[in-house]
Design a protein around this motif. Structure first.
Motif, short mmCIF file in Angstrom:
data_model
loop_
_atom_site.label_atom_id
_atom_site.label_comp_id
_atom_site.label_asym_id
_atom_site.label_seq_id
_atom_site.Cartn_x
_atom_site.Cartn_y
_atom_site.Cartn_z
N ILE A 142 13.58 -8.76 7.94
CA ILE A 142 12.62 -9.75 8.41
C ILE A 142 13.36 -11.07 8.56
O ILE A 142 14.20 -11.40 7.73
N ALA A 156 19.83 -17.15 3.49
CA ALA A 156 20.90 -16.17 3.38
C ALA A 156 20.35 -14.83 2.89
O ALA A 156 20.77 -13.77 3.35
N LEU A 157 19.41 -14.88 1.95
CA LEU A 157 18.81 -13.64 1.45
C LEU A 157 18.08 -12.89 2.55
O LEU A 157 18.24 -11.68 2.71
N THR A 158 17.29 -13.64 3.35
CA THR A 158 16.57 -12.96 4.43
C THR A 158 17.55 -12.54 5.54
O THR A 158 17.28 -11.60 6.27
N ASP A 159 18.69 -13.23 5.63
CA ASP A 159 19.70 -12.85 6.62
C ASP A 159 20.46 -11.60 6.20
O ASP A 159 21.30 -11.11 6.94
N GLY A 160 20.23 -11.16 4.97
CA GLY A 160 20.87 -9.91 4.55
C GLY A 160 21.84 -10.01 3.40
O GLY A 160 22.51 -9.04 3.06
N CYS A 161 21.96 -11.19 2.79
CA CYS A 161 22.87 -11.34 1.65
C CYS A 161 22.20 -10.87 0.37
O CYS A 161 20.99 -10.90 0.23
N THR A 162 23.04 -10.47 -0.59
CA THR A 162 22.54 -10.27 -1.94
C THR A 162 22.49 -11.64 -2.61
O THR A 162 23.00 -12.62 -2.06
N LYS A 176 28.63 -17.16 -0.32
CA LYS A 176 28.75 -17.45 1.12
C LYS A 176 28.05 -18.74 1.52
O LYS A 176 28.38 -19.34 2.53
N ARG A 211 18.80 -11.35 15.54
CA ARG A 211 18.89 -10.14 14.74
C ARG A 211 17.96 -9.02 15.18
O ARG A 211 18.00 -7.93 14.62
N ASN A 252 26.31 -20.01 12.39
CA ASN A 252 24.97 -20.01 11.82
C ASN A 252 24.12 -18.91 12.45
O ASN A 252 23.46 -18.15 11.76
N VAL A 254 26.90 -10.56 8.07
CA VAL A 254 26.58 -10.03 6.75
C VAL A 254 26.25 -8.54 6.85
O VAL A 254 26.57 -7.75 5.97
N ARG A 255 25.63 -8.17 7.96
CA ARG A 255 25.26 -6.76 8.11
C ARG A 255 26.39 -5.91 8.70
O ARG A 255 26.17 -4.76 9.08
N ARG A 284 16.73 -8.57 1.74
CA ARG A 284 17.67 -8.02 2.72
C ARG A 284 17.27 -6.64 3.22
O ARG A 284 17.69 -6.21 4.28
N ARG A 324 18.85 -18.10 14.95
CA ARG A 324 19.28 -17.28 13.82
C ARG A 324 18.29 -16.15 13.57
O ARG A 324 18.67 -15.06 13.15
N PHE A 363 25.43 -15.42 11.48
CA PHE A 363 25.60 -15.14 10.05
C PHE A 363 24.96 -13.81 9.62
O PHE A 363 25.59 -12.98 8.98
N GLY A 364 23.71 -13.62 10.03
CA GLY A 364 23.00 -12.41 9.62
C GLY A 364 23.65 -11.15 10.16
O GLY A 364 23.64 -10.11 9.50
N MET A 409 13.36 -15.24 8.93
CA MET A 409 12.46 -16.34 8.59
C MET A 409 13.01 -17.66 9.13
O MET A 409 14.21 -17.91 9.07
#
Lengths: 381, 273
Positions: free
Chosen positions: A78, B172-178, B185, A151, A96, A103-104, A74, A147, A99-100, A80
């Motif tokens: 980056i 989800a991790l790369t999207d910014g989640c822990t 989530k 970002r 979807n 989360v931010r 996170r 997705r 989502f990113g 993916m």
């Protein structure tokens, strides 16, 4: 935007398997870098190390010059795109894509606006409320792209994103992704085992095999100047023909002898001098074999047609060459399968010609199109 | 696809019908018992053309504190279910995502806990609950049921999470989640049908459980299942009253099963190879 560098990076697993060995690679800001190789060559592992999804066993990964070995995914900013798309099945297309951002901690209005813009770019506007299960393969692929795009990340990582699409769609998306990358100018690392993708999409291509980088170059150079047998056999479709050869001289001019055939060594003359009377591997691409009327002489290879595959515009002819020894062009995973098959010479010729099995064909070989490799090390001369 | 002949379809449907009848007979018996006049309950052959009566329902409110029994059943089931899921779901996830080669062995070890005969653990558990002063409370039953159900939930969710692609959580991790964010989530919502199936199993197990509450609860804290079986032979309680009381013990489960049927089948069969 980001510069990504591997410095002597290793990845080994418990049990001793080494997936990536001593990888040194610099990916410039805004570059489209393709990692290509057969399955198990370490390309996906390298990509996952950039994403932070795989621990680095040795060496350093630098993002924008800073050590990123221990950064959480996170914290790398980056994006993916996964081979399976990895869409969240319980969320709509809009959620979807957003989502990113959510989360931010981005505000809802901002998310809606960005999602809308991205959806328009990818022609997904009509599907925003659908769940991924209700989308076609191509649409899912676009959502996965969305997705990543929404970002504005430092870099895009793509792990064989087109491998689940049918051939026609793949061709279309190939161009689409390359266009999007040029447009956004975001550093992109693209993993594929498909050499057509490698040749057409990237600024530079890193060919990997058995965990090691084989060659890093532009697509053109990989094709024209492969550094070793592996790269020569991996790049190019249909694959290159390899023959056992012996460097010699005819009338004072350097030549290479393939059994009873003799090919002049134009451009290689100087380099081949040190190989006088030594065994080499000679590589000739199927498209470098030109049909000729002459049946023998300098620079001519004659062979008997075993079978013909009609590809429409061209014929792919497989020929038995009795007068010279063909060497199997092997690519890691297929090695065992290929050993069982008798090696044949492949030639690409004009699709309108009437060729039947059993026909003896003669080919002229342009000296400039010959590749020579050391028989022991497999490295190009 | 192979053609299915009419005769085959007929044979299949007849078989399904017969099995359904066999399965439903005890239920019909139970239900009709509650509405039959007392003198017809044991008539041979059993009769279905009786004059229905609600007397038995009126009676049971006199004999039993139905509200208290229901409250106990609900408290025990809900407590067990919530605790089992709180512990079992993360535990199953951790095992499923573990790279250890022993993970699968562990998961099956948990399943084996569910197979321990209830009676074997009853006495030591009884003594433990007595020593810590929980004997006679709902907690005693909730704790032992949680121990057993949580093991089952762990195994079931292990199978379920194993079948979920890891890619989603990595995305989800790369999207910014822990890691925890990815679990809550992405993994949990994606495993929703498995979790609902677990809820059903837990509720069923603890709602129907007889042995533990029988010995671990008192008159004030006993649930319906215990009241049903211990009531017969005391006071003026007849099979008819028990039939009526049994309505309260079966209807909630039947309703749950009806509404959540599709998750139940999906969850129970997913990931089980």
């Amino acid at each position: 935007m980001a510069q990504i560098s591997f410095r002597n990076v290793f990845k080994s697993y418990e049990g001793g398997h080494t997936a990536v060995r001593d990888l040194n690679l610099d990916i410039a800001d805004g570059e489209f870098m393709v990692l290509v190789g057969p399955s198990g060559c370490g390309k996906t592992t390298a990509l996952r190390m950039i994403a932070g999804l795989e621990d680095i066993s040795g060496g350093e990964l630098l993002i924008n010059g800073e050590r990123a070995n221990d950064l959480a995914p996170r914290d790398r900013n980056i994006a993916m795109v996964f081979q399976s798309y990895a869409l969240y099945p319980h969320l709509s297309v809009a959620d979807n894509i957003g989502f990113g951002l959510k989360v931010r901690g981005m505000s809802r209005d901002e998310i809606t606006a960005k999602v809308k813009k991205t959806a328009e770019l990818l022609e997904l506007t009509d599907y925003l409320e659908r769940k991924p299960a209700k989308l076609s393969g191509g649409q899912r692929q676009r959502v996965a792209m969305g997705r990543a795009l929404v970002r504005s990340p430092n870099a895009f990582l793509m792990d064989e994103p087109l491998s689940n699409l049918d051939a026609r769609l793949r061709g279309q998306m190939r161009a689409e992704i390359a266009k999007l990358q040029r447009m956004s100018a975001v550093t992109t690392v693209y993993v594929t085992h498909d050499q057509v993708e490698a040749m057409t999409m990237g600024h530079r291509v890193a060919v990997m095999n058995k965990g090691a980088l084989q060659q890093l170059d532009t697509p053109r150079n990989l094709y024209d100047h492969p550094v070793n047998l592996f790269v020569a056999s991996f790049i190019g479709s249909p694959p290159i023909n390899f023959f056992e050869g012996m460097v010699g001289q005819v009338d004072g001019a350097p030549v290479v002898k393939l059994g009873s055939f003799t090919l002049p060594l134009g451009a290689f003359a100087a380099r081949a001098a040190t190989y006088h009377d030594r065994k080499v591997i000679v590589g000739i691409r199927p498209e470098a074999l030109k049909l000729t009327e002459a049946t023998e002489g300098m620079g001519i290879i004659a062979a008997r047609t075993a079978f013909v595959e009609d590809l429409g515009a061209t014929l792919l002819v497989q020929l038995d060459v009795d007068a010279a020894n063909l060497v199997q062009a092997s690519v890691a995973e297929e090695e065992d399968d290929l050993k069982a098959i008798r090696p044949r010479m492949r030639a690409m010729i004009d699709g309108v010609l009437a060729i039947a099995p059993g026909d003896v064909l003669s080919f002229a070989v342009d000296p400039a199109a010959i590749h020579l490799f050391d028989a022991d090390t497999g490295m190009a001369l | 696809m192979a053609q299915v002949s009419g005769r085959q379809v007929f044979a299949e449907r007849t078989a399904v019908l017969l099995i359904t009848i066999v399965m439903l007979l005890p239920v019909v018996w139970l239900i009709t018992t509650a509405y039959k006049p007392s003198n017809q309950i044991f008539s041979i052959p059993p009769r279905l053309d009786f004059q229905p009566t609600l007397d038995q329902f009126r009676n049971i409110f006199g004999y039993f504190d139905v509200v208290s029994l229901l409250r106990s059943s609900v408290a025990i089931s809900a407590g067990t279910t919530v605790l089992s899921l709180l512990l079992g779901v993360p535990c199953g996830y951790a095992l499923a995502r573990s790279r250890s080669r022993y993970a699968t062995g562990f998961a099956y070890f948990f399943l084996a806990i569910r197979m321990v005969p209830a009676i074997a653990s009853l006495i030591p558990f009884y003594l433990m609950m007595r020593d810590i002063g929980l004997l006679g409370s709902w907690w005693a039953v909730v704790i032992i049921n949680t121990m057993l159900n949580c093991a089952f939930v762990t195994w079931m969710m292990f199978s379920y999470f194993r079948a979920l692609p890891r890619d989603m959580e990595e995305a989800a991790l790369t999207d910014g989640c822990t890691q925890l964010g990815a679990f809550f989530k992405v993994a949990v919502p994606a495993a929703r049908s498995g979790i609902i199936a677990c809820v059903l199993f837990c509720v069923m197990f603890s709602w129907n459980d007889f042995l533990y509450p029988m010995f671990l609860t008192t008159l004030d804290s006993k649930p319906l299942s215990v009241a049903l079986l211990t009531a017969y032979g005391t006071k003026d309680i007849t099979w008819g009253s028990l039939g009526a009381l049994a309505h309260f013990s079966t209807i909630p489960i039947v309703l749950m099963a009806l509404f959540l049927n599709r998750y139940f089948v999906q969850g129970a069969t997913n990931g089980v190879q």
